[in-house]
Design a protein around this motif. Structure first.
Motif, short mmCIF file in Angstrom:
data_model
loop_
_atom_site.label_atom_id
_atom_site.label_comp_id
_atom_site.label_asym_id
_atom_site.label_seq_id
_atom_site.Cartn_x
_atom_site.Cartn_y
_atom_site.Cartn_z
N MET A 221 1.02 -1.61 -0.24
CA MET A 221 -0.14 0.07 -0.14
C MET A 221 0.78 1.30 0.03
SD MET A 221 -3.01 -1.08 0.33
CE MET A 221 -4.12 0.56 -0.06
N LEU A 222 0.52 2.45 -0.19
CA LEU A 222 0.95 3.53 -0.33
C LEU A 222 1.12 4.49 0.81
CD1 LEU A 222 2.02 5.75 -2.36
CD2 LEU A 222 -0.25 7.36 -2.77
N GLN A 223 1.74 4.32 1.48
CA GLN A 223 2.33 4.44 2.54
C GLN A 223 2.05 6.34 2.49
OE1 GLN A 223 6.85 4.60 3.80
NE2 GLN A 223 6.35 2.22 4.25
N GLN B 112 -5.72 6.49 -4.24
CA GLN B 112 -5.33 6.15 -3.30
C GLN B 112 -3.81 7.98 -2.77
OE1 GLN B 112 -3.26 3.31 -2.86
NE2 GLN B 112 -5.41 2.19 -3.41
N THR C 196 -5.68 8.99 0.25
CA THR C 196 -5.56 8.11 1.19
C THR C 196 -4.03 8.26 2.00
OG1 THR C 196 -6.91 5.84 -0.22
CG2 THR C 196 -5.67 5.27 2.46
N ALA C 197 -3.39 8.07 0.80
CA ALA C 197 -1.84 8.80 1.02
C ALA C 197 -1.71 9.89 2.26
CB ALA C 197 -1.00 8.58 0.34
N PRO D 83 -8.45 -1.56 -9.59
CA PRO D 83 -8.68 -1.94 -8.32
C PRO D 83 -8.33 -3.85 -8.33
CG PRO D 83 -9.71 -0.13 -8.56
CD PRO D 83 -9.05 -0.93 -9.62
N THR E 99 -1.39 -3.41 -9.86
CA THR E 99 -2.37 -2.38 -8.95
C THR E 99 -1.80 -0.84 -8.44
OG1 THR E 99 -0.87 -3.24 -7.05
CG2 THR E 99 -1.71 -5.09 -7.51
N SER F 273 -2.02 0.50 -5.84
CA SER F 273 -1.47 0.54 -5.27
C SER F 273 -0.03 0.41 -5.49
CB SER F 273 -1.12 -0.52 -4.15
OG SER F 273 -0.78 -1.75 -4.67
N LYS F 274 0.43 -0.49 -6.53
CA LYS F 274 1.63 -0.23 -7.09
C LYS F 274 1.98 1.27 -8.31
CE LYS F 274 3.42 -5.17 -6.51
NZ LYS F 274 3.02 -6.00 -7.52
N ALA G 107 0.15 3.84 -7.83
CA ALA G 107 0.24 4.80 -7.19
C ALA G 107 1.39 5.53 -6.25
CB ALA G 107 -1.26 4.76 -5.86
N ALA G 108 2.30 4.16 -6.38
CA ALA G 108 3.43 4.48 -5.41
C ALA G 108 4.48 4.80 -5.93
CB ALA G 108 4.05 2.69 -4.37
#
Length: 367
Positions: free
Chosen positions: A1-3, A32, A35-36, A186, A344, A346-347, A349-350
């Protein structure tokens, strides 16, 4: 997940349009980012979103719709001259820290006191390069100058695949600030209740989606070929299906439902900078048959069947071979689902956050 952010949150201005895959890309990425700890302001171009789309966007951030059309709806570069002023006003009024533009032309002439990240999801110039093997003809030639100006203006440029990055370099020359960030979607559960149908989705009026080959192949397929997506484009381009069954434009939820219940997913595209539909089909375990193009080989080699994109008979043979082999469908469906876990949200977004950091460093050091 994105920190979550270690430093102060950023206010990100992100352009969107409500017509194509950029909408889903922007919504997934923006969720995302929120959320971060970031805040999002969407700047929309082109046809206004549906009520459902607007509600979806407003759950993530603020939504402002602009007067300037997206470049693919503009008749010439003059119609885009208002965009820099519109974006600059939003940057000032919303105290924006970073601008995320989902088309290179949107950065042309932009003067803002913050980093600018440009994503090339597709462009007219690379479309002609891949689909026609030529530069754009006179009515479209202005796109090259606009896109080049935007690519040079950006602090960082993102392409969704190595294949599309190569196309951009072939069209525009060296792009030292170009980064590859694969798209994501997602995660959803796999489906097990399937029908004896072939499913495909795309803007079929676009010759790059290669709908004519799919329609010709459908005449020889043992299973019906169902095609979601518009047959008529905003500029009057169109296609007629005689063998495949057109479903017209359907909702994203309905599209994903049909993907999940189909026995096979097919994408005949010859121009596909990433191919979000193929990813969404893979996520639900639907076996993939894809045109043998660099993008699909990059992303799905070993997890799909491929066919020569100019050969309807080869496509029909591949479809029929797979439709008559439940074990092969099960094996390919599982392989596609496993491969989809590389892509994904999350990947994505990171990796995009890293691009934002790089853009901020470049911006701080001056162009």
């Amino acid at each position: 997940m994105l920190q979550r952010l270690k430093h102060r949150p950023h206010r990100i201005l992100m352009t969107v349009d409500a017509v194509g895959g950029v909408w889903q890309y922007a919504m997934g990425l923006a969720e995302q980012m929120v959320t971060a700890g970031h805040a999002i302001v969407f700047a929309g171009l082109g046809p206004v979103p549906s009520q459902q789309q607007r509600r979806q966007a407003e759950q993530v951030g603020a939504v402002v719709w602009l007067e300037t059309p997206p470049d693919w709806m503009a008749a010439n570069s003059v119609e885009l001259l208002r965009l820099p002023g519109e974006l600059e006003t939003l940057v000032r009024d919303h105290a924006i820290d970073l601008v995320h533009l989902n088309a290179p032309s949107q950065a042309a002439g932009l003067r803002v006191p913050c980093p600018v990240v440009v994503v090339s999801h597709s462009c007219v110039v690379s479309w002609f390069h891949v689909v026609r093997g030529s530069k754009p003809p006179a009515p479209w030639a202005w796109h090259e100058d606009c896109n080049r100006a935007g690519l040079e203006r950006a602090d960082v440029v993102i392409a969704p695949s190595g294949s599309h990055a190569a196309s951009l370099r072939a069209c525009y020359g060296p792009l030292p600030r170009l980064r590859v960030v694969h798209n994501g979607a997602p995660s959803v559960p796999a489906w097990t209740d399937r029908h004896d149908t072939i499913f495909a989705a795309g803007r079929w009026w676009d010759a790059g989606k290669n709908g004519r080959v799919l329609d010709a192949a459908a005449a020889s397929c043992m299973w019906p070929v169902l095609c979601a997506g518009s047959l008529t484009g905003p500029n009057g381009d169109g296609i007629s299906f005689h063998n495949a069954i057109p479903l017209g434009s359907i909702s994203h939820d309905d599209t994903r439902l049909r993907m999940g219940t189909a026995g096979i997913f097919v994408s005949p595209s010859i121009y596909e900078p990433f191919g979000l539909a193929a990813l969404e089909a893979a996520q639900v375990g639907t076996p993939l048959i894809l045109a043998d193009i660099p993008t699909y080989r990059e992303l799905w080699s070993g997890a799909a069947l491929f066919f020569a994109p100019d050969d309807p008979a080869a496509l029909a043979d591949t479809i029929n071979r797979l439709s008559t082999s439940p074990p092969m469908r099960a094996r390919l469906g599982s392989a596609a689902r496993r491969r989809s876990r590389r892509y994904t949200v999350s990947k994505q977004a990171a990796a995009t956050s890293l691009a934002y950091e790089q853009a901020s460093a470049i911006h701080a050091g001056g162009h």
